[in-house]
Write a protein that holds these residues in place. Structure first.
Motif, PDB file in Angstrom:
ATOM      1  N   GLY A 100       0.683  -1.351   0.007  1.00  0.00           N
ATOM      2  CA  GLY A 100       0.025  -0.007  -0.044  1.00  0.00           C
ATOM      3  C   GLY A 100       0.923   1.385  -0.066  1.00  0.00           C
ATOM      4  N   ASN A 101       2.098   1.171   0.588  1.00  0.00           N
ATOM      5  CA  ASN A 101       2.834   2.409   0.620  1.00  0.00           C
ATOM      6  C   ASN A 101       3.947   2.490  -0.330  1.00  0.00           C
ATOM      7  N   LEU A 102       3.917   1.688  -1.623  1.00  0.00           N
ATOM      8  CA  LEU A 102       4.940   1.428  -2.426  1.00  0.00           C
ATOM      9  C   LEU A 102       4.325   1.870  -3.765  1.00  0.00           C
ATOM     10  N   ASP A 103       5.228   2.240  -4.656  1.00  0.00           N
ATOM     11  CA  ASP A 103       5.029   2.599  -6.020  1.00  0.00           C
ATOM     12  C   ASP A 103       4.978   1.212  -6.857  1.00  0.00           C
ATOM     13  N   SER A 104       4.367   1.273  -8.155  1.00  0.00           N
ATOM     14  CA  SER A 104       3.823  -0.095  -8.570  1.00  0.00           C
ATOM     15  C   SER A 104       5.125  -0.963  -8.901  1.00  0.00           C
ATOM     16  N   GLU A 105       6.246  -0.388  -9.243  1.00  0.00           N
ATOM     17  CA  GLU A 105       7.645  -1.342  -9.625  1.00  0.00           C
ATOM     18  C   GLU A 105       7.641  -2.076  -8.455  1.00  0.00           C
ATOM     19  N   ASN A 106       7.919  -1.088  -7.176  1.00  0.00           N
ATOM     20  CA  ASN A 106       8.190  -1.784  -5.996  1.00  0.00           C
ATOM     21  C   ASN A 106       7.261  -2.926  -5.536  1.00  0.00           C
ATOM     22  N   SER A 107       6.004  -2.647  -5.833  1.00  0.00           N
ATOM     23  CA  SER A 107       4.915  -3.316  -5.208  1.00  0.00           C
ATOM     24  C   SER A 107       5.156  -4.945  -6.044  1.00  0.00           C
ATOM     25  N   ASP A 108       5.405  -4.737  -7.298  1.00  0.00           N
ATOM     26  CA  ASP A 108       5.280  -5.755  -8.027  1.00  0.00           C
ATOM     27  C   ASP A 108       6.642  -6.806  -7.336  1.00  0.00           C
ATOM     28  N   ALA A 109       7.650  -6.141  -7.222  1.00  0.00           N
ATOM     29  CA  ALA A 109       8.846  -6.874  -6.728  1.00  0.00           C
ATOM     30  C   ALA A 109       8.771  -7.233  -5.474  1.00  0.00           C
ATOM     31  N   ILE A 110       8.018  -6.693  -4.526  1.00  0.00           N
ATOM     32  CA  ILE A 110       7.756  -7.147  -2.937  1.00  0.00           C
ATOM     33  C   ILE A 110       6.753  -8.468  -3.113  1.00  0.00           C
ATOM     34  N   LEU A 111       5.686  -8.270  -4.114  1.00  0.00           N
ATOM     35  CA  LEU A 111       4.669  -9.374  -4.395  1.00  0.00           C
ATOM     36  C   LEU A 111       5.237 -10.769  -4.618  1.00  0.00           C
ATOM     37  N   ASP A 112       6.238 -10.419  -5.924  1.00  0.00           N
ATOM     38  CA  ASP A 112       6.854 -11.679  -6.295  1.00  0.00           C
ATOM     39  C   ASP A 112       7.737 -12.315  -5.300  1.00  0.00           C
ATOM     40  N   LEU A 113       8.328 -11.571  -4.502  1.00  0.00           N
ATOM     41  CA  LEU A 113       9.124 -12.008  -3.494  1.00  0.00           C
ATOM     42  C   LEU A 113       8.427 -12.915  -2.298  1.00  0.00           C
ATOM     43  N   LEU A 114       7.287 -11.998  -2.053  1.00  0.00           N
ATOM     44  CA  LEU A 114       6.406 -12.697  -0.991  1.00  0.00           C
ATOM     45  C   LEU A 114       5.957 -14.065  -1.454  1.00  0.00           C
ATOM     46  N   LEU A 115       5.457 -14.058  -2.544  1.00  0.00           N
ATOM     47  CA  LEU A 115       4.733 -15.335  -3.195  1.00  0.00           C
ATOM     48  C   LEU A 115       5.790 -16.409  -3.151  1.00  0.00           C
ATOM     49  N   ALA A 116       7.153 -15.820  -3.765  1.00  0.00           N
ATOM     50  CA  ALA A 116       8.066 -17.004  -4.028  1.00  0.00           C
ATOM     51  C   ALA A 116       8.498 -17.573  -2.453  1.00  0.00           C
ATOM     52  N   LEU A 117       8.688 -16.740  -1.546  1.00  0.00           N
ATOM     53  CA  LEU A 117       9.048 -17.093  -0.302  1.00  0.00           C
ATOM     54  C   LEU A 117       8.125 -18.008   0.346  1.00  0.00           C
ATOM     55  N   ARG A 118       6.937 -17.680   0.153  1.00  0.00           N
ATOM     56  CA  ARG A 118       5.948 -18.353   0.958  1.00  0.00           C
ATOM     57  C   ARG A 118       5.959 -19.534   0.379  1.00  0.00           C
ATOM     58  N   LYS A 119       6.115 -19.950  -0.948  1.00  0.00           N
ATOM     59  CA  LYS A 119       6.413 -21.363  -1.405  1.00  0.00           C
ATOM     60  C   LYS A 119       7.379 -22.079  -0.871  1.00  0.00           C
TER      61      LYS A 119
END
Ligand SMILES: Nc1ncnc2c1ncn2[C@@H]1O[C@H](COP(=O)(O)OP(=O)(O)OP(=O)(O)O)[C@@H](O)[C@H]1O
Ligand SMILES: [Mg+2]
Lengths: 227, 832
Positions: A170-189
């Motif tokens: 919510g506090n990040l720009d779209s580029e950073n958001s995408d990177a964080i989400l990718d990371l979050l999902l990958a780590l979760r896996k």
């Protein structure tokens, strides 16, 4: 088997004479390893639900089961270690401890648990998210995206069963958001954790196993996505 | 234009930090009012009536019988009707109860029929003094009756006379307090003086002649006339305006010391004021940035906060005044019997006014920097989370300089003494710089410590939280503690050196005023032959032709050359003496009379071998050349002499008395004393252990009063701790909440806070310990020349008490922080 289960959760606040109901009779279960998204308009009660599920706040009525434990039954000091060992958190506004550097922030939950391997684990995670060279920076010396990556590492350092995320981008720009989400999902896996995430983003919702929609404190819809 | 509602709003929303600010102001005012008021009370109730204090208009004083010339001059005045005179003799002697089984050293005062010229002697019976005192009677202090087990109407042996005790004296005008005396008072009519047979030549008697002048007589001119008739350097002629009584001198010194403590506390509360105000305004930073962003000008902001500070300052001042009053009224409650019984505590409006002016000055000075900083807040601060660093600009240094100058001015004004004042300033500045540097060093080290324990690491990290006044807290606390504890240590050491462990081989019974022809009989009665020291009373006139400046000498706070000196003659060194300059006491190569001096004299006035010292030995001028300089190898209670002449010199023929000191078993002292004074009533036998105990008691009383006022400086430290915790409230809550979320138990958070305060307490206490140990070691070794004991038990206790105090204060200020619920905090934070 559900790793997380809400049973008839109700939350009301009293403001002066008036009693306002935020959540009403919420029940649902989350099977192990699921990625669940909670969505809904602003003020619909998403954050409130998350704090109840994660034991940060107590419901007015109903109970929350994590595995075999009814966490609404636990005392504050029993809840704390429980949270430490089984739950991880990522918040919209990072919430890093300002007086600790990045590495120390990541280590913190492991240290609280008394894990002697805290430094190695933290270092490994920091490396994994590409922050090895930032590990001695203090929060005020990090960018928003970097802060959130540190927060992510911190949430995962104790290899929690369930990860809670409240609008982590919510506090990040779209580029950073995408990177964080990718990371979050990958780590979760990688860690095989269950993930409960509040988000407004349809893109993320699309990636989830299931979506529940809140409106005025009730579940008004539920969608299951094909794997 | 000031906006009233804005100011009111800022006032009501300022909360705890404002309370700490107000309390710091209160404390500084309270200190000044309390100390100044206390001084005023003493001055007014004890020292104000200078005439009564000296019981005459003109005071003639000597340690020998007055010279015929002076007595003639007095007689002339009386004949002209220009004065009336009155004789007083004041000396110590030992008195006996009727059966002679109990003896007591008393402070005898033999007075002429018109005593007192001014003031009133108050008696327990309520009768007038003159109606009671008659030849053959004695009026005594209650303590004498108690200690000898006598009652009114009983008889008392004084010298050769037997007198009847007729009344109890409760107050003498010229002796408003009685604790400076080593024995209870006995007042006797001058008609009995001969019968007492206590005045031998060379005895240590104070001779006084009081004059009362009619209105029309010119005081100064009369005094001048008498002065020209007096023997210079032996007979003193003073008016009640110029005379400095012993009591006044004592209280001047004591109040002087209190004034030092008050300034010290004022300085520390100033630091507190600055600390609290900085924190208070920091909380307002965002508000101020918003005001500026919407168009408020710098002067608008500064002006309004100035008004806020002024109102808070006034509240603090008012509170300080009220508490100051309360304290003045309740001092007897705190000090109980510590204070002289007849001390009337008064409300001093001067003290109040001074407190007011000083309070405003202190607030203005210490508030300047934080207020000035407001100008530097930029509207853009709205967008930044971190606040701007406190930059040290020119105004900061200017303010620091003004504070320093103010402080120096205060010191000089309160102490009224340039030299001591500047020493004091140097000392305090040194103390603060020292603690500052040490704090800096310790914190630097602590920051780099590799620490395994999470709680401890976190706690130490907490010390460096932005906005934490860790340094200010440590500096004020350790400086205050160092002062308080030094006073304690020095007192303890004095006590240990002189009272508790009275050296086993040191003489404990002194005999004064033995007449030369009594020596053999004396040895017989005593049952041993101790070493006898001839004592010749004299005064110093000049050194190498340069006259001793008596006025200047008397102004010294320590020993001085204007006082009478006891001379002796012998050809050998004492066991505890060593030569410092020269090989032997006397030299072959010097012409005429020689004298060996103690190094203490040389410290008062530099002297070298061959220098010529002129003495006045009871009217006879004697000149001698310095032949050697001696030093004492250890400070003990053994007798010593500043000036030693050769055995075979004209001194042998001077009027003299003999002194000796012996060691007697504790329980035999009384019996020996009795035996001696029954046979030799003119001899004064002093039980030194008892005298020293009485002295220690006096020291103890006054040290308690001083410690009471020093506590205020510790309160300043405590207030700064509270302010510091409040200033970092947000950061602390944040930490506490994050820890809890991440799974820390409540106890962990509590431990971290406790450890942080433990660190502050420990650093302050240890720093204070090092400084006070070093300081009191220096004072003990240099000033008092006594062996030093570090007193580990008390040191440990001090450290412990400090740590507990800091933890207690720190944790209680954090209670609401510990109780903070995570959800609420998180929600607030997310919405920012
Ligand atoms: N302590 C409280 N007292 C009273 N009402 C509260 C309290 N905390 C939250 N609420 C209310 O509960 C409702 C739900 O809040 P919540 O933060 O859960 O919404 P949300 O769905 O997370 O919204 P957003 O998407 O904006 O974050 C809101 O209407 C809010 O005003
Ligand atoms: Mg929300």
């Amino acid at each position: 088997m559900h790793v997380l289960e809400a049973r008839h959760l109700t939350k009301t606040y009293r403001i002066g004479e008036r009693e306002i109901s935020i959540l009403e009779d919420i029940s649902f279960g989350v099977p192990a390893g699921e990625f669940l998204v909670v969505e809904g308009a602003s003020g619909s009660g998403k954050t409130t639900l998350l704090t109840l599920l994660s034991g940060l706040d107590r419901p007015t009525a109903g109970s929350v089961w994590i595995g075999e434990t009814d966490i609404t039954d636990l005392k504050e000091d029993e809840l704390a270690p429980f949270r430490n060992e089984t739950l991880g958190f990522v918040f919209q506004s990072f919430h890093l401890v300002p007086s600790l550097n990045a590495l120390e922030n990541v280590m913190l939950p492991a240290e609280l648990r008394g894990d002697p391997r805290a430094p190695e684990k933290a270092e490994a995670l920091m490396k994994r998210v590409g922050l090895a060279d930032r590990r001695f920076n203090f929060p005020h010396q990090l960018s928003g995206g970097e802060k959130q990556r540190v927060a992510l590492c911190r949430a995962l350092v104790n290899e929690p069963e369930i990860l809670f995320a409240d609008e982590p981008t919510g506090n990040l720009d779209s580029e950073n958001s995408d990177a964080i989400l990718d990371l979050l999902l990958a780590l979760r896996k990688e860690h095989g954790a269950t993930l409960v995430m509040v988000t407004h983003s349809p893109d993320i919702a699309a990636a989830a196993d299931r979506t529940v929609t809140l409106r005025d404190g009730r579940i008004v819809g539920e969608r299951r996505h094909a794997a | 234009m000031l906006h009233k509602r804005f100011i009111l709003r800022q006032l009501t929303r300022s909360g705890n930090q404002a309370a700490v600010f107000v309390l710091c102001v209160t404390l500084s005012i309270l200190t000044i009012v309390a100390v100044n008021g206390f001084s005023e009370s003493i001055n007014r109730s004890l020292l104000r009536d200078a005439r009564a204090l000296h019981s005459g208009d003109i005071i003639l004083h000597a340690h020998y019988p007055f010279s015929p010339a002076l007595l003639d001059a007095v007689a002339d005045l009386e004949a002209e009707g220009d004065a009336r005179s009155l004789r007083i003799y004041d000396f110590y002697s030992v008195v006996r109860s009727p059966e002679g089984e109990k003896t007591l050293l008393v402070d005898l005062k033999v007075v002429g029929p018109e005593y007192p010229f001014y003031g009133r002697v108050e008696l327990a019976s309520g009768r007038t003094f003159r109606s009671v005192l008659a030849p053959g009677t004695a009026i005594v202090e209650q303590a004498l009756l108690d200690r000898l087990g006598l009652a009114l109407g009983d008889r008392l042996h004084v010298g050769e006379a037997v007198l009847t005790v007729t009344d109890v004296v409760t107050r003498e005008p010229d002796r408003p307090v009685n604790f400076l005396s080593f024995g209870p008072r006995v007042i006797i009519d001058i008609a009995d003086l001969e019968k007492l047979d206590l005045l031998q030549r060379g005895s240590r008697v104070g001779y006084y002649l009081m004059l009362k002048l009619p209105e029309r007589t010119n005081l100064e001119r009369t005094a001048e006339k008498l002065r020209s008739a007096a023997v210079a350097g032996q007979e003193r002629v003073e008016t009640y305006r110029t005379a400095r009584s012993r009591i006044k001198r004592f209280f001047d010194n004591f109040l002087f010391f209190l004034a030092l403590i008050a300034i010290f506390t004022l300085l520390l509360s100033g630091i507190g004021i600055r600390s609290a105000l900085t924190a208070l305004l920091k909380e307002k930073e965002r508000t101020i940035a918003v005001i500026k962003a919407v168009g408020g000008t710098g002067p608008f902001v500064v002006g309004h906060y100035l008004a806020v500070v002024a109102v808070l300052g006034l509240i603090g001042t008012a509170l300080g005044l009220i508490l100051g009053f309360g304290l003045q009224y309740s001092l007897p409650l705190f000090f109980g019997n510590l204070l002289p019984e007849n001390l009337h505590l008064v409300i001093s409006w001067r003290a109040v006014l001074e407190g007011l002016v000083l309070g405003i000055l202190v607030v203005a000075l210490f508030a300047f920097i934080p207020l000035h900083h407001l100008r530097e807040i930029k509207p853009s601060a709205v967008f930044r989370k971190e606040s701007a660093e406190n930059r040290r600009s020119a105004p900061f240094y200017l303010a620091a300089l003004i504070i320093f100058l103010f402080f120096v001015g205060m010191v000089l004004w309160q102490l009224k003494d340039m030299k001591i004042g500047s020493y004091f300033v140097l000392g305090i500045v040194g103390l603060i710089v020292l603690t500052g540097l040490a704090t800096q060093g310790i914190l630097f080290g602590v920051r780099r410590l590799p620490i395994r324990s999470l709680a401890l690491r976190q706690a130490l990290r907490g010390l460096f939280r932005p906005g934490n006044a860790t340094r200010a807290v440590i500096i004020t606390l350790s400086a205050a503690l160092a002062v308080v504890f030094s006073i304690y240590l020095v007192e303890e050491n004095l006590d240990a050196a002189f009272v508790r462990s009275y050296p086993a081989d040191a003489p404990n019974l002194f005999f004064i005023d033995i007449q030369p022809d009594q020596v053999d009989a004396f040895s017989d009665t005593l049952g041993m032959t101790p070493r006898y020291y001839p004592v010749i009373r004299s005064r110093l006139v000049s050194v190498n032709g340069e006259r001793i400046d008596r006025e200047q000498e008397r102004k010294r706070r320590g020993d001085n050359l204007a006082r009478p000196f006891n001379l002796t003659y012998r050809d050998y060194l004492l066991e505890d003496e060593a030569m410092r300059v020269g090989d032997s006491l006397f030299r072959e190569d010097l012409e005429g009379l020689q004298v060996s001096v103690l190094d203490t004299v040389v410290e008062m006035k530099p002297m070298a071998i061959g220098d010529r010292i002129r003495f006045n030995i009871q009217g006879v001028p004697v000149e001698a050349a310095v032949s050697s300089i001696r030093t004492r190898t250890k400070e003990s209670i053994k007798p010593f002499f500043y000036f030693v002449f050769p055995e075979d010199s004209m001194l042998r023929k001077a009027p003299q008395s003999i002194f000796t000191a012996v060691r007697v078993d504790r329980d035999e002292i009384g019996a020996v004393q009795n035996r001696i004074i029954t046979r030799f009533p003119n001899v004064t036998a002093v039980d030194v252990t008892q005298t020293i105990a009485a002295f220690a008691d006096i020291v103890h009383r006054f040290s308690l009063v001083i410690r009471f006022f020093t506590i205020f400086s510790i309160i300043a430290g405590v207030l700064i701790i509270i302010s510091s915790v409040l200033a970092t409230r947000f950061a602390r809550i944040q930490e506490a909440v994050y820890f809890k979320i991440l799974g820390a138990k409540g106890r962990f958070v509590l431990t971290v806070f406790a450890l942080e305060n433990l660190a502050i307490g420990l650093i302050s206490a240890l720093l204070a310990l090092v400084i006070s140990q070093a300081g009191s070691w220096i004072i003990s070794a240099r000033v008092f020349d006594i062996a030093y004991r570090p007193n580990p038990a008390a040191s440990l206790l001090m450290v412990l008490a400090t740590v507990l105090l800091v933890i207690g204060v720190g944790l209680s200020a954090s209670v609401s922080i510990l109780k903070q619920r995570p959800v609420i905090f998180l929600r607030e934070q997310t919405e920012e």
